[in-house]
Design a protein around this motif. Structure first.
Motif, mmCIF file in Angstrom:
data_model
loop_
_atom_site.group_PDB
_atom_site.id
_atom_site.type_symbol
_atom_site.label_atom_id
_atom_site.label_comp_id
_atom_site.label_asym_id
_atom_site.label_seq_id
_atom_site.Cartn_x
_atom_site.Cartn_y
_atom_site.Cartn_z
ATOM 1 N N GLY A 132 0.850 -1.294 -0.054
ATOM 2 C CA GLY A 132 -0.274 -0.066 -0.124
ATOM 3 C C GLY A 132 1.009 1.602 0.096
ATOM 4 O O GLY A 132 0.289 2.152 0.026
ATOM 5 N N THR A 134 2.704 4.499 -1.800
ATOM 6 C CA THR A 134 3.823 4.587 -2.940
ATOM 7 C C THR A 134 5.443 4.466 -3.141
ATOM 8 O O THR A 134 4.867 3.923 -4.430
ATOM 9 C CB THR A 134 2.996 6.330 -2.940
ATOM 10 N N SER A 161 -6.753 -3.105 -3.821
ATOM 11 C CA SER A 161 -7.467 -1.783 -2.711
ATOM 12 C C SER A 161 -6.371 -1.364 -2.463
ATOM 13 O O SER A 161 -6.025 -0.070 -2.216
ATOM 14 C CB SER A 161 -8.470 -2.244 -1.651
ATOM 15 N N LEU A 162 -4.937 -2.018 -1.645
ATOM 16 C CA LEU A 162 -3.979 -1.394 -1.727
ATOM 17 C C LEU A 162 -2.996 -0.712 -3.019
ATOM 18 O O LEU A 162 -2.497 -0.243 -2.852
ATOM 19 C CB LEU A 162 -2.786 -2.288 -1.270
ATOM 20 N N LYS A 164 -4.146 -0.054 -6.124
ATOM 21 C CA LYS A 164 -5.175 0.984 -6.030
ATOM 22 C C LYS A 164 -4.257 2.611 -5.523
ATOM 23 O O LYS A 164 -4.679 3.776 -6.042
ATOM 24 C CB LYS A 164 -6.519 1.050 -5.880
ATOM 25 N N ARG A 165 -4.641 2.249 -4.244
ATOM 26 C CA ARG A 165 -4.149 3.533 -3.295
ATOM 27 C C ARG A 165 -3.113 4.048 -3.668
ATOM 28 O O ARG A 165 -2.436 5.025 -3.329
ATOM 29 C CB ARG A 165 -4.632 2.964 -2.027
ATOM 30 N N ALA A 166 -2.050 2.990 -3.677
ATOM 31 C CA ALA A 166 -1.132 3.671 -3.843
ATOM 32 C C ALA A 166 -0.051 4.247 -5.502
ATOM 33 O O ALA A 166 0.701 4.779 -4.892
ATOM 34 C CB ALA A 166 0.348 2.254 -4.015
ATOM 35 N N ARG A 168 -2.329 5.722 -7.619
ATOM 36 C CA ARG A 168 -3.106 7.238 -7.167
ATOM 37 C C ARG A 168 -2.527 7.870 -6.803
ATOM 38 O O ARG A 168 -2.772 9.152 -7.038
ATOM 39 C CB ARG A 168 -4.796 7.190 -6.550
ATOM 40 N N ASN A 169 -1.351 8.456 -5.880
ATOM 41 C CA ASN A 169 0.065 9.128 -5.503
ATOM 42 C C ASN A 169 1.072 9.302 -6.637
ATOM 43 O O ASN A 169 1.472 10.502 -6.509
ATOM 44 C CB ASN A 169 0.663 8.573 -4.245
#
Length: 210
Positions: A132, A134, A161-162, A164-166, A168-169
């Motif tokens: 998760g 970046t 989910s992790l 995707k979250r990483a 997006r930054n």
């Protein structure tokens, strides 16, 4: 067509076969254009709204008498030619979305895949999981020499989910799940990274039925 399969460290660990029906098909520029046009239109919110002459408040009284002033025969101060007046053909909220037939979408995706594969933009990476952070995903992107890329994953949503979250930054990296791919994102990317599971699902979905 065969391409190298990479590890998350950027090392070649094997080769993967790309189906000719999907990645070596004839590129149809017209279908790609129609798909991208529809995708861009579907991103428009269409919430713009301006007031027409009848909707602007005030202006009920005649500004000056009809004759004798030497000025124009104005009946309202809310005329479109006046400052503070309404707009001619005022824009109203509307739906810009374009719905393409499934066969057109499918053919457009195949054309985009083939165009990217022929230009050497398609890469395949082993299935992996991230923590998760970046930083971890950025290292993978650096190892694969990504300049403006997209990663398409085939893992279940809960596992991704992790990732995707990483992603997006990272401004030069995008994330797509194989079940919700954006042909627009793929078309505008310089590098397309498919995980092994994503590639197998694409082969099942887009391969011709023999």
């Amino acid at each position: 067509m065969k391409v190298d399969k990479f590890s998350i460290d950027g090392k070649v660990i094997g080769q993967v076969e790309l189906l000719d029906d999907i990645f070596s098909a004839e590129v149809n520029d017209v279908l790609i254009y129609e798909y991208i046009k529809a995708a861009n239109a579907n991103l428009r919110q269409g919430t713009h709204s301006a007031k027409s002459r009848s909707e602007v408040r005030g202006g009920g009284a005649k500004p000056w008498r009809q004759k004798g002033t030497g000025r124009a025969r104005a009946g309202t101060s809310r005329s479109p030619i006046w400052r503070g007046g309404g707009m001619i053909f005022a824009r109203k909220p509307r739906d810009y979305s374009i719905q393409l037939p499934k066969k057109i979408k499918r053919a457009a995706f195949i054309s985009i895949f083939s165009q990217k594969a022929k230009s050497g933009a398609v890469k395949v990476i082993e299935d992996f999981k991230v923590d998760g952070k970046t930083k971890s995903v950025a290292k993978i992107g650096d190892a694969l020499s990504i300049t403006k890329g997209i990663i398409v994953s085939g893992n279940p949503d809960a596992e991704d989910s992790l990732l995707k979250r990483a992603v997006r930054n990272i401004p030069w990296f995008k994330y797509n799940h194989v079940s919700r791919m954006s042909g627009r994102d793929i078309f505008y990317s310089n590098e397309i990274i498919f995980t092994e599971s994503a590639l197998s699902q694409i082969n099942e979905k887009y391969a011709k039925v023999k």
